[in-house]
Design an enzyme around this catalytic site. Structure first.
Site, mmCIF file in Angstrom:
data_model
loop_
_atom_site.group_PDB
_atom_site.id
_atom_site.type_symbol
_atom_site.label_atom_id
_atom_site.label_comp_id
_atom_site.label_asym_id
_atom_site.label_seq_id
_atom_site.Cartn_x
_atom_site.Cartn_y
_atom_site.Cartn_z
ATOM 1 N N SER A 17 0.884 -1.024 0.172
ATOM 2 C CA SER A 17 0.685 -0.201 0.219
ATOM 3 C C SER A 17 0.736 0.727 -0.164
ATOM 4 O O SER A 17 0.597 2.123 -1.058
ATOM 5 C CB SER A 17 -0.991 -0.198 1.025
ATOM 6 O OG SER A 17 -2.101 -0.799 1.411
ATOM 7 N N THR B 181 -5.434 -2.816 7.972
ATOM 8 C CA THR B 181 -5.771 -4.333 7.438
ATOM 9 C C THR B 181 -5.342 -5.626 8.602
ATOM 10 O O THR B 181 -5.416 -5.124 9.612
ATOM 11 C CB THR B 181 -4.546 -4.504 6.599
ATOM 12 O OG1 THR B 181 -4.615 -6.310 5.709
ATOM 13 C CG2 THR B 181 -3.066 -4.412 7.114
ATOM 14 N N LYS C 233 -9.452 -5.385 10.251
ATOM 15 C CA LYS C 233 -10.698 -4.413 10.421
ATOM 16 C C LYS C 233 -11.822 -4.845 11.041
ATOM 17 O O LYS C 233 -12.980 -4.075 11.148
ATOM 18 C CB LYS C 233 -10.916 -5.293 8.970
ATOM 19 C CG LYS C 233 -10.117 -5.286 7.580
ATOM 20 C CD LYS C 233 -9.851 -6.194 6.275
ATOM 21 C CE LYS C 233 -8.809 -5.427 5.850
ATOM 22 N NZ LYS C 233 -8.720 -5.535 4.264
ATOM 23 N N ASP D 199 -13.364 -2.397 0.084
ATOM 24 C CA ASP D 199 -13.303 -3.546 0.061
ATOM 25 C C ASP D 199 -14.455 -4.404 -0.606
ATOM 26 O O ASP D 199 -13.518 -5.504 -1.878
ATOM 27 C CB ASP D 199 -12.598 -4.997 1.112
ATOM 28 C CG ASP D 199 -11.679 -4.718 1.655
ATOM 29 O OD1 ASP D 199 -10.555 -4.196 1.333
ATOM 30 O OD2 ASP D 199 -11.364 -4.758 3.294
ATOM 31 N N GLY E 283 -13.702 -16.614 5.826
ATOM 32 C CA GLY E 283 -13.357 -16.488 7.657
ATOM 33 C C GLY E 283 -13.312 -14.983 7.174
ATOM 34 O O GLY E 283 -14.502 -15.001 6.279
ATOM 35 N N GLY E 284 -12.891 -13.648 7.490
ATOM 36 C CA GLY E 284 -13.081 -12.107 7.554
ATOM 37 C C GLY E 284 -13.485 -11.894 5.541
ATOM 38 O O GLY E 284 -14.821 -11.991 5.686
ATOM 39 N N ALA E 285 -12.677 -12.408 4.712
ATOM 40 C CA ALA E 285 -12.886 -12.100 3.770
ATOM 41 C C ALA E 285 -13.717 -12.973 2.448
ATOM 42 O O ALA E 285 -14.248 -12.339 2.250
ATOM 43 C CB ALA E 285 -11.228 -12.289 2.464
ATOM 44 N N TYR F 253 -2.204 -11.848 -3.405
ATOM 45 C CA TYR F 253 -1.509 -11.410 -4.796
ATOM 46 C C TYR F 253 0.379 -11.155 -4.571
ATOM 47 O O TYR F 253 1.191 -11.541 -6.053
ATOM 48 C CB TYR F 253 -1.377 -9.897 -4.656
ATOM 49 C CG TYR F 253 -1.591 -9.374 -4.107
ATOM 50 C CD1 TYR F 253 -2.499 -9.187 -2.817
ATOM 51 C CD2 TYR F 253 -0.219 -8.719 -3.797
ATOM 52 C CE1 TYR F 253 -2.251 -8.356 -1.673
ATOM 53 C CE2 TYR F 253 -0.303 -7.764 -1.766
ATOM 54 C CZ TYR F 253 -1.467 -7.711 -1.348
ATOM 55 O OH TYR F 253 -0.676 -7.203 -0.069
HETATM 56 P P1 ATR Z 1 -9.017 -13.453 5.770
HETATM 57 O O1 ATR Z 1 -9.441 -12.155 6.872
HETATM 58 O O2 ATR Z 1 -7.858 -13.468 5.675
HETATM 59 O O3 ATR Z 1 -10.157 -14.184 5.731
HETATM 60 P P2 ATR Z 1 -9.411 -15.110 8.424
HETATM 61 O O4 ATR Z 1 -10.372 -14.206 9.153
HETATM 62 O O5 ATR Z 1 -8.745 -16.217 9.679
HETATM 63 O O6 ATR Z 1 -8.330 -14.292 7.414
HETATM 64 O O7 ATR Z 1 -9.920 -16.876 7.177
HETATM 65 C C1 ATR Z 1 -8.558 -17.073 6.851
HETATM 66 C C2 ATR Z 1 -9.428 -18.540 6.107
HETATM 67 O O8 ATR Z 1 -8.521 -19.214 5.265
HETATM 68 C C3 ATR Z 1 -10.460 -19.591 6.609
HETATM 69 O O9 ATR Z 1 -11.979 -20.017 5.212
HETATM 70 C C4 ATR Z 1 -9.859 -20.598 6.719
HETATM 71 O O10 ATR Z 1 -10.206 -21.439 7.478
HETATM 72 P P3 ATR Z 1 -11.261 -22.041 8.842
HETATM 73 O O11 ATR Z 1 -12.606 -21.205 8.720
HETATM 74 O O12 ATR Z 1 -11.280 -23.375 8.684
HETATM 75 O O13 ATR Z 1 -10.004 -21.230 9.724
HETATM 76 C C5 ATR Z 1 -8.754 -20.855 5.806
HETATM 77 N N1 ATR Z 1 -7.726 -21.529 6.043
HETATM 78 C C6 ATR Z 1 -6.682 -20.906 7.334
HETATM 79 N N2 ATR Z 1 -5.183 -21.570 6.544
HETATM 80 C C7 ATR Z 1 -5.905 -23.425 6.196
HETATM 81 C C8 ATR Z 1 -5.323 -24.717 6.086
HETATM 82 N N3 ATR Z 1 -4.557 -24.697 6.436
HETATM 83 N N4 ATR Z 1 -6.067 -25.239 5.164
HETATM 84 C C9 ATR Z 1 -7.996 -24.840 5.001
HETATM 85 N N5 ATR Z 1 -7.939 -23.274 4.942
HETATM 86 C C10 ATR Z 1 -7.041 -22.843 5.747
#
Ligand code: ATR
Length: 307
Positions: free
Chosen positions: A28, A73, A77, A133, A160-162, A250
């Site tokens: 950024s 970030t 958020k 976003d 997850g969040g995104a 990215y």
């Molecule tokens: P963000 O804000 O970037 O979305 P997050 O809320 O921590 O970050 O979400 C991460 C996402 O990646 C979630 O969908 C997570 O799956 P879980 O909800 O089961 O935790 C997924 N993720 C992260 N590590 C993973 C892994 N080793 N295998 C499968 N999914 C994974």
């Protein structure tokens, strides 16, 4: 348009910044400073490593120092929602704040972006939280991948969040079929229930589709590390059955998923566009000017591809 600052930092330079934890890989500052220079603003965009425990103090500090605004970030958020004075509808709708604009009252008692007033004329201030976003996701899907979301079938990996914001945004754009897959299935079920409540016309299924889809979108963090496996279970869904594949990651610019999607003949795009458009919108909110998107894209690609 200039891409370098025409004047050095002086006593009237104004500031904006991104807060994250971790922050050191953020692209950024490069992108925003290029945009700021192109608009000939006497501003600088900084990056700070801010622990979540210090987020409220860091926001208050920027407000006290009359920063024009902030980006937030991971992991700030959601945490920032109760920390700002006012929430824009975008932040309320998507349940997350990635942009804060500091505002001040002008002579007529109207709240205006603080950047519109000389710092020494600013008295009362407030922080205004936005989410840029969600619109950036759909803008990038349309402009970078040519996907028409209306009535589309989409397979979304990640809840997850995104993933949640993406799922809700896709639903609001009128997709017909949404397939949600997540390691922790309950989180996908929760999002599915939320969408069914808000958009009963959309078919939301937790699990892989048996038919082809217009778009497969990765919103998991799998792919950030070189040792990560693909987020897609290829025994459940074959890439040749997706017309387009978008990876929100990215860095690296080409994940295992995108490399395999290219081989399978899918149109592909990484998350550069999403980063670009959320940042361009933030710059517009702070400055009231149209962001120089192509200059920002160029600098971002240079930062990420190293060209
Ligand atoms: P963000 O804000 O970037 O979305 P997050 O809320 O921590 O970050 O979400 C991460 C996402 O990646 C979630 O969908 C997570 O799956 P879980 O909800 O089961 O935790 C997924 N993720 C992260 N590590 C993973 C892994 N080793 N295998 C499968 N999914 C994974």
């Amino acid at each position: 348009m200039p891409t370098e600052f025409s004047s050095p930092i002086d006593a009237i330079t104004r500031y904006c910044a991104v807060y994250g934890h971790p922050i050191k890989h953020s692209a950024s500052p490069a992108m925003q400073n290029a945009g700021i220079a192109a608009l000939s603003l006497n501003w600088r965009y900084l990056a700070f490593e801010v622990h979540p425990d210090n987020l409220a103090a860091a926001i208050a500090g920027a407000k006290a120092m009359k920063y024009v605004g902030l980006n937030l970030t991971v992991p700030h958020k959601l945490l920032a929602l109760p920390m700002v004075d006012v929430l824009d509808d975008s932040a309320k709708t998507w349940g997350a704040v990635n942009t804060i604009r500091f505002e001040s009252k002008n002579k007529n008692g109207m709240w205006v972006p603080i950047a519109e007033m000389p710092a020494d004329e600013v008295s009362e201030t407030r922080s205004h939280g936005f989410n840029t976003d969600a619109d950036a996701i759909t803008r990038s899907l349309k402009e970078d991948l040519g996907v028409n979301l209306k009535n589309a079938s989409v397979l979304l990996l990640g809840a997850g969040g995104a993933g949640r914001v993406t799922a809700l945004k896709l639903a609001s754009e009128g997709v017909a079929n949404l397939f949600l897959v997540n390691r922790t299935a309950q989180k996908a079920e929760d999002i599915a229930a939320e969408i069914r409540g808000k958009h009963p016309e959309i078919s939301v299924i937790v699990g892989y589709p048996k038919t082809s889809v217009d778009l497969l979108l990765n919103a998991t963090s799998l792919g950030l590390k070189a040792s990560d496996p693909s987020p897609l279970d290829s025994t459940q869904f074959e890439l040749k059955n997706a017309r387009a594949v978008y990876d929100m990651i990215y860095r690296p610019a080409e994940t295992l998923l995108l490399a395999a999607a290219k081989i399978a003949g899918c149109r592909t795009a990484n998350g550069i566009g999403m980063l670009l458009y959320q940042g361009a919108k933030a710059l517009e909110l702070w400055s009231g000017k149209t962001a120089p998107v192509e200059i920002m894209r160029h600098v971002l690609e240079k930062n990420i591809y190293g060209q």
